[in-house]
Motif scaffolding. Structure first.
Motif, mmCIF file in Angstrom:
data_model
loop_
_atom_site.group_PDB
_atom_site.id
_atom_site.type_symbol
_atom_site.label_atom_id
_atom_site.label_comp_id
_atom_site.label_asym_id
_atom_site.label_seq_id
_atom_site.Cartn_x
_atom_site.Cartn_y
_atom_site.Cartn_z
ATOM 1 N N CYS A 164 10.127 -6.772 1.916
ATOM 2 C CA CYS A 164 9.781 -6.900 3.326
ATOM 3 C C CYS A 164 10.897 -6.329 4.196
ATOM 4 C CB CYS A 164 9.537 -8.369 3.676
ATOM 5 S SG CYS A 164 9.133 -8.682 5.406
ATOM 6 N N VAL A 165 10.514 -5.609 5.238
ATOM 7 C CA VAL A 165 11.473 -5.087 6.216
ATOM 8 C C VAL A 165 11.176 -5.741 7.558
ATOM 9 C CG1 VAL A 165 12.324 -3.068 7.443
ATOM 10 C CG2 VAL A 165 11.722 -2.885 5.025
ATOM 11 N N SER A 166 12.203 -6.301 8.180
ATOM 12 C CA SER A 166 11.992 -6.993 9.456
ATOM 13 C C SER A 166 13.186 -6.789 10.375
ATOM 14 C CB SER A 166 11.770 -8.492 9.222
ATOM 15 O OG SER A 166 12.902 -9.075 8.596
ATOM 16 N N SER A 167 12.954 -7.019 11.654
ATOM 17 C CA SER A 167 13.997 -6.903 12.668
ATOM 18 C C SER A 167 13.816 -8.003 13.689
ATOM 19 C CB SER A 167 13.941 -5.543 13.361
ATOM 20 O OG SER A 167 14.767 -5.527 14.516
ATOM 21 N N ALA A 168 14.940 -8.534 14.176
ATOM 22 C CA ALA A 168 14.883 -9.563 15.208
ATOM 23 C C ALA A 168 14.318 -9.007 16.514
ATOM 24 C CB ALA A 168 16.280 -10.129 15.443
ATOM 25 N N LEU A 169 14.343 -7.676 16.649
ATOM 26 C CA LEU A 169 13.868 -7.036 17.872
ATOM 27 C C LEU A 169 12.411 -6.573 17.774
ATOM 28 C CD1 LEU A 169 16.999 -4.845 18.716
ATOM 29 C CD2 LEU A 169 16.488 -7.198 19.408
ATOM 30 N N SER A 170 11.776 -6.844 16.636
ATOM 31 C CA SER A 170 10.392 -6.414 16.433
ATOM 32 C C SER A 170 9.480 -7.617 16.211
ATOM 33 C CB SER A 170 10.302 -5.472 15.221
ATOM 34 O OG SER A 170 8.957 -5.171 14.914
ATOM 35 N N ASP A 171 8.247 -7.522 16.700
ATOM 36 C CA ASP A 171 7.257 -8.589 16.511
ATOM 37 C C ASP A 171 6.457 -8.400 15.231
ATOM 38 O OD1 ASP A 171 7.959 -9.798 18.929
ATOM 39 O OD2 ASP A 171 6.565 -8.543 20.066
ATOM 40 N N THR A 172 6.817 -7.363 14.449
ATOM 41 C CA THR A 172 6.071 -7.048 13.227
ATOM 42 C C THR A 172 6.988 -7.041 12.013
ATOM 43 O OG1 THR A 172 4.521 -5.664 14.486
ATOM 44 C CG2 THR A 172 4.574 -5.354 12.099
#
Length: 251
Positions: A164-172
């Motif tokens: 999984c790839v995620s970012s605190a600045l992204s809603d996805t």
């Protein structure tokens, strides 16, 4: 020839290098300090040279090996100690995982983390499922990732993979399917106020009756919100819920 001028010139030229070395040493000391305050294992992964530059001590998460042994092995540590069936996960991260970052700017890359799970062969012959969370921290002149900070912890999942790839600045959140070789976007999970209250109180060691008393609701209401939370994040019990919430930074 003025040797004094040459000496001063050489010192001035090497100054930034010495400064960079001092910054690197300070950075390592900061990382060691962070590692001592957490049961999570932290290290720097040098993907350009296939080296592990720093590793905090936690032999339970690393097949019983100490940090010096793993640093000496470098990438061979993974080749030697990852369960054979899980090598595909590691390869997928090194290919498709890093390709995901290619469409991002350097500043965007710094905000993203890629997480995944695989089994490490343990010294007691009981393979351990661990989670790796990689965040880019250093790039070459072309913006390619050359170093990452990695945090290793016990996985809350039951099977390997879960890339999984995620970012605190992204809603996805973007999840990778090894079988199809494709990424799919999913809305980031957001906990409701009552769900966060229950998790926080569970972290304090309170049982259902004590949580109900603290929140001025009935035990059945607590059970209802708790079951909805389990369903939302895909876990079966409160231990898994706490692990999931902490690892995904939902609280």
């Amino acid at each position: 020839m003025n040797h004094h001028v040459d000496l001063v010139s050489n010192i001035e030229k090497s100054g930034p290098i010495f400064a960079q070395e001092n910054i690197s040493k300070q950075f390592l000391e900061i990382m060691k300090g962070i590692a001592r305050t957490s049961f999570t294992c932290v290290f720097i992964l040098d993907i350009e040279n296939e080296k592990i530059n720093f590793l905090s001590e936690n032999p339970f998460l690393h097949a019983g090996l100490n940090s010096n042994e793993i640093e000496e092995l470098g990438y061979n540590y993974y080749r030697k100690y990852i369960r054979k069936e899980d090598l595909g996960v590691f390869k997928a991260v090194n290919t498709s995982g890093f390709k995901f970052f290619e469409c991002l700017t350097v500043e965007e890359k710094k905000t993203y983390t890629i997480t995944f799970d695989f089994h490490i062969k343990n010294c007691n012959h009981c393979d351990l499922l661990v989670n790796h969370a990689l965040t880019p921290v250093e790039f070459d002149e072309n913006g390619n990732i050359i170093k990452l900070v990695c945090a290793v912890s016990y996985s809350h999942n039951r099977t390997a993979g879960n890339i999984c790839v995620s970012s605190a600045l992204s809603d996805t959140d973007w999840k990778y399917n090894i079988l199809t070789g494709k990424w799919s976007g999913e809305p980031k999970i957001i906990l409701k106020g009552r769900e966060m209250d229950i998790i926080r109180l569970c972290l304090q060691g309170l049982n259902i009756e004590e949580i109900a008393d603290r929140l001025c609701v009935s035990p059945n209401t607590v059970k209802f919100h708790r079951s909805k939370l389990f369903e939302k994040i895909g876990v079966n019990n409160i231990s898994e819920a706490i692990s999931y919430v902490k690892s995904h930074k939902l609280i």
